[in-house]
Motif scaffolding. Structure first.
Motif, PDB file in Angstrom:
ATOM      1  N   TRP A  83       0.807  -1.213   0.000  1.00  0.00           N
ATOM      2  CA  TRP A  83       0.000   0.000   0.000  1.00  0.00           C
ATOM      3  C   TRP A  83       0.845   1.269   0.000  1.00  0.00           C
ATOM      4  O   TRP A  83       0.336   2.370  -0.242  1.00  0.00           O
ATOM      5  CB  TRP A  83      -0.954   0.014   1.192  1.00  0.00           C
ATOM      6  CG  TRP A  83      -2.070  -0.972   1.059  1.00  0.00           C
ATOM      7  CD1 TRP A  83      -2.151  -2.209   1.637  1.00  0.00           C
ATOM      8  CD2 TRP A  83      -3.276  -0.816   0.301  1.00  0.00           C
ATOM      9  NE1 TRP A  83      -3.323  -2.827   1.277  1.00  0.00           N
ATOM     10  CE2 TRP A  83      -4.037  -2.001   0.455  1.00  0.00           C
ATOM     11  CE3 TRP A  83      -3.791   0.205  -0.500  1.00  0.00           C
ATOM     12  CZ2 TRP A  83      -5.280  -2.180  -0.148  1.00  0.00           C
ATOM     13  CZ3 TRP A  83      -5.029   0.030  -1.104  1.00  0.00           C
ATOM     14  CH2 TRP A  83      -5.756  -1.150  -0.929  1.00  0.00           C
ATOM     15  N   LEU A  84       2.147   1.141   0.282  1.00  0.00           N
ATOM     16  CA  LEU A  84       3.039   2.303   0.261  1.00  0.00           C
ATOM     17  C   LEU A  84       3.898   2.347  -1.001  1.00  0.00           C
ATOM     18  O   LEU A  84       4.737   3.228  -1.146  1.00  0.00           O
ATOM     19  CB  LEU A  84       3.938   2.304   1.501  1.00  0.00           C
ATOM     20  CG  LEU A  84       3.193   2.401   2.839  1.00  0.00           C
ATOM     21  CD1 LEU A  84       4.158   2.360   4.005  1.00  0.00           C
ATOM     22  CD2 LEU A  84       2.353   3.681   2.893  1.00  0.00           C
ATOM     23  N   GLN A  97      -1.545   4.993  -5.153  1.00  0.00           N
ATOM     24  CA  GLN A  97      -2.560   5.427  -6.100  1.00  0.00           C
ATOM     25  C   GLN A  97      -3.900   4.765  -5.784  1.00  0.00           C
ATOM     26  O   GLN A  97      -4.956   5.405  -5.877  1.00  0.00           O
ATOM     27  CB  GLN A  97      -2.142   5.088  -7.528  1.00  0.00           C
ATOM     28  CG  GLN A  97      -3.054   5.680  -8.604  1.00  0.00           C
ATOM     29  CD  GLN A  97      -3.051   7.187  -8.569  1.00  0.00           C
ATOM     30  OE1 GLN A  97      -2.016   7.825  -8.743  1.00  0.00           O
ATOM     31  NE2 GLN A  97      -4.211   7.786  -8.351  1.00  0.00           N
ATOM     32  N   ALA A  98      -3.855   3.491  -5.386  1.00  0.00           N
ATOM     33  CA  ALA A  98      -5.085   2.789  -5.014  1.00  0.00           C
ATOM     34  C   ALA A  98      -5.723   3.427  -3.783  1.00  0.00           C
ATOM     35  O   ALA A  98      -6.944   3.558  -3.699  1.00  0.00           O
ATOM     36  CB  ALA A  98      -4.789   1.312  -4.755  1.00  0.00           C
ATOM     37  N   GLN A  99      -4.911   3.837  -2.811  1.00  0.00           N
ATOM     38  CA  GLN A  99      -5.445   4.546  -1.640  1.00  0.00           C
ATOM     39  C   GLN A  99      -6.141   5.835  -2.059  1.00  0.00           C
ATOM     40  O   GLN A  99      -7.247   6.137  -1.610  1.00  0.00           O
ATOM     41  CB  GLN A  99      -4.320   4.889  -0.661  1.00  0.00           C
ATOM     42  CG  GLN A  99      -3.749   3.731   0.124  1.00  0.00           C
ATOM     43  CD  GLN A  99      -2.839   4.231   1.237  1.00  0.00           C
ATOM     44  OE1 GLN A  99      -3.259   4.978   2.109  1.00  0.00           O
ATOM     45  NE2 GLN A  99      -1.580   3.823   1.194  1.00  0.00           N
ATOM     46  N   ALA A 100      -5.462   6.600  -2.914  1.00  0.00           N
ATOM     47  CA  ALA A 100      -6.022   7.881  -3.351  1.00  0.00           C
ATOM     48  C   ALA A 100      -7.325   7.682  -4.112  1.00  0.00           C
ATOM     49  O   ALA A 100      -8.286   8.437  -3.953  1.00  0.00           O
ATOM     50  CB  ALA A 100      -5.006   8.623  -4.213  1.00  0.00           C
ATOM     51  N   GLU A 116      -0.142  11.726  -8.150  1.00  0.00           N
ATOM     52  CA  GLU A 116      -0.813  13.011  -8.327  1.00  0.00           C
ATOM     53  C   GLU A 116      -1.851  13.210  -7.222  1.00  0.00           C
ATOM     54  O   GLU A 116      -2.844  12.496  -7.164  1.00  0.00           O
ATOM     55  CB  GLU A 116      -1.498  13.046  -9.694  1.00  0.00           C
ATOM     56  CG  GLU A 116      -2.123  14.384 -10.038  1.00  0.00           C
ATOM     57  CD  GLU A 116      -1.098  15.484 -10.254  1.00  0.00           C
ATOM     58  OE1 GLU A 116      -1.355  16.610  -9.793  1.00  0.00           O
ATOM     59  OE2 GLU A 116      -0.054  15.209 -10.880  1.00  0.00           O
ATOM     60  N   LEU A 117      -1.604  14.188  -6.354  1.00  0.00           N
ATOM     61  CA  LEU A 117      -2.528  14.468  -5.263  1.00  0.00           C
ATOM     62  C   LEU A 117      -3.067  15.895  -5.304  1.00  0.00           C
ATOM     63  O   LEU A 117      -3.857  16.277  -4.446  1.00  0.00           O
ATOM     64  CB  LEU A 117      -1.845  14.234  -3.907  1.00  0.00           C
ATOM     65  CG  LEU A 117      -1.535  12.784  -3.516  1.00  0.00           C
ATOM     66  CD1 LEU A 117      -0.823  12.742  -2.187  1.00  0.00           C
ATOM     67  CD2 LEU A 117      -2.808  11.955  -3.461  1.00  0.00           C
TER      68      LEU A 117
END
Length: 422
Positions: free
Chosen positions: A331-332, A338-341, A357-358
């Motif tokens: 996850w890091l 990207q999956a978290q976002a 991209e955040l």
């Protein structure tokens, strides 16, 4: 949580993730599949309906040497089912997704994988309170941490020539609410107060943003009773001054109140606030703005309130601890971040801003970079222990205080007495 693992030197977050993934049991992704080795089973329990496709398409693709079995369990049943498995010592999942609110007591059992070696050197890449665990260990990191914000219909305020001041305190917001009450004849609201457990957790978000917590890192009762009572008094005063809309966002009438601009301000986290606004009132795109969580006084450090979050933790007695480590650390990775976002909105790992991209401009909020702004507010350290009992005690006392049956001081004393008996 015990800080004995505090990092000794500066380690790049990205490099640490790469090293951790390499050190874990799977080695090179795909190696076992290429060489015809035995594929290891990896059982993962989740409560989020958005998690299975991400795991199957993301992690399983990156690590084809695991036969991944994702088991979706309703959130209301997950902890009880996990406790039964832990007590029996068999039928344990390798990894479980837990609500942050229920993690403290579970980690205190000592039955979860210690990830201090992997996550300890990366401590400075996470805000206080994001790395969690028990017994002096790091067992997980919080994902989608539930940073609270104040969502405001600026267009509705502009109709009365009212604006939110820059870098506001809560006193500034109360002054706006008072002006709005006067201008609208008491028909529009900047604050929302839901009933029951939702109301208790809303109160808790205000309390935690002031540095309050009911428990310390060792699961001992450690509450600043004066701060807790003062925070409750603040919220009771809002109600008594007629500045509060009573309702909960799961009711259809709530969204009717949003549509007719009865509700023009709402304190809520990203997952519920941003997502629900865009889903339920798409026609109000461009009207809403995010105000990051106001300060309590001029010159104070800005902190957000705690309203949830989730995490993945590995079970120490399960069959595939190496796979569990690979999964949690994935996850890091860039793909995991990207999956978290994509699924949770907020990412609690600071190097993510340089990896994915955040800073996307959100047209619904007038082009604001909502995720980046919300994530920029520090997350307070807050400890969840005995949370079902804690939530119940807070709910009962807060409801009585709102009804005027007891004072804020009596409500907090009642909470402390109940928690002290656990």
């Amino acid at each position: 949580m015990n800080r004995a693992w505090k990092r000794k030197g500066v380690v790049s977050g990205v490099a640490a993730v790469a090293a951790a993934l390499t050190a874990c049991g799977s080695g090179n992704p795909g190696q076992a599949a290429e060489e015809g080795a035995v594929v290891d089973d990896l059982e993962i329990w989740v409560f989020s309906s958005s998690a299975p496709p991400v795991i199957k398409e993301g992690f399983a693709t990156a690590f084809p040497d695991y036969d991944v079995d994702v088991v979706e369990i309703p959130i209301a049943d997950l902890s009880q089912r996990l406790v039964v498995a832990m007590q029996g010592g068999d039928n344990l999942p390798d990894v479980v997704q837990l609500p942050l609110r229920e993690s403290g007591g579970l980690f205190a059992t000592g039955q979860f994988l210690d990830l201090t070696e992997e996550l300890g050197p990366m401590e400075d890449d996470f805000a206080d309170g994001i790395l969690v665990g028990g017994n002096g260990e790091i067992n997980a990191f919080t994902m989608g941490p539930g940073n609270m914000g104040l969502w405001v219909n600026h267009a509705a305020l502009a109709e009365h020539d009212i604006e939110i001041p820059a870098d506001p305190t809560w006193n500034d917001i109360v002054a706006v609410a008072e002006d709005l009450k006067a201008a609208s004849g008491g028909t529009q609201y900047m604050f929302v107060q839901p009933p029951g457990a939702n109301g208790a957790n809303m109160y808790n978000a205000f309390f935690s943003s002031r540095g309050g917590s009911w428990w310390n890192q060792d699961g001992e009762l450690a509450v600043d009773e004066d701060l807790a009572a003062d925070t409750l008094q603040f919220m009771i005063d809002l109600d008594r001054e007629g500045l509060v809309y009573h309702g909960v966002w799961t009711d259809a009438t709530y969204w009717d109140a949003i549509r007719n601009q009865e509700i023009v301000g709402w304190t809520m986290n990203f997952g519920v606030g941003s997502t629900s606004l865009q889903h339920n009132v798409p026609e109000q795109s461009g009207q809403w703005r995010l105000v990051t969580w106001p300060k309590w006084s001029e010159g104070d450090d800005q902190r957000t309130g705690v309203f949830g979050g989730s995490l993945y933790a590995g079970l120490d007695g399960a069959d595939n601890p190496a796979g569990a480590r690979d999964f949690i650390m994935w996850w890091l990775s860039p793909e995991g971040l990207q999956a978290q976002a994509d699924t949770l909105g907020l990412v609690s790992y600071s190097p993510a801003a340089e990896i994915i991209e955040l800073d996307t401009e959100d047209p619904y909020f007038g082009g604001q970079q909502v995720v980046q702004e919300l994530s920029s507010v520090p997350y307070p350290e807050f400890h969840f222990f005995h949370w079902p009992e804690t939530e119940a005690a807070i709910t009962a006392a807060v409801d009585q205080a709102y009804a005027g049956d007891i004072t804020p001081e009596e409500a907090v004393a009642q909470i402390v007495e109940e928690l002290g008996a656990l």
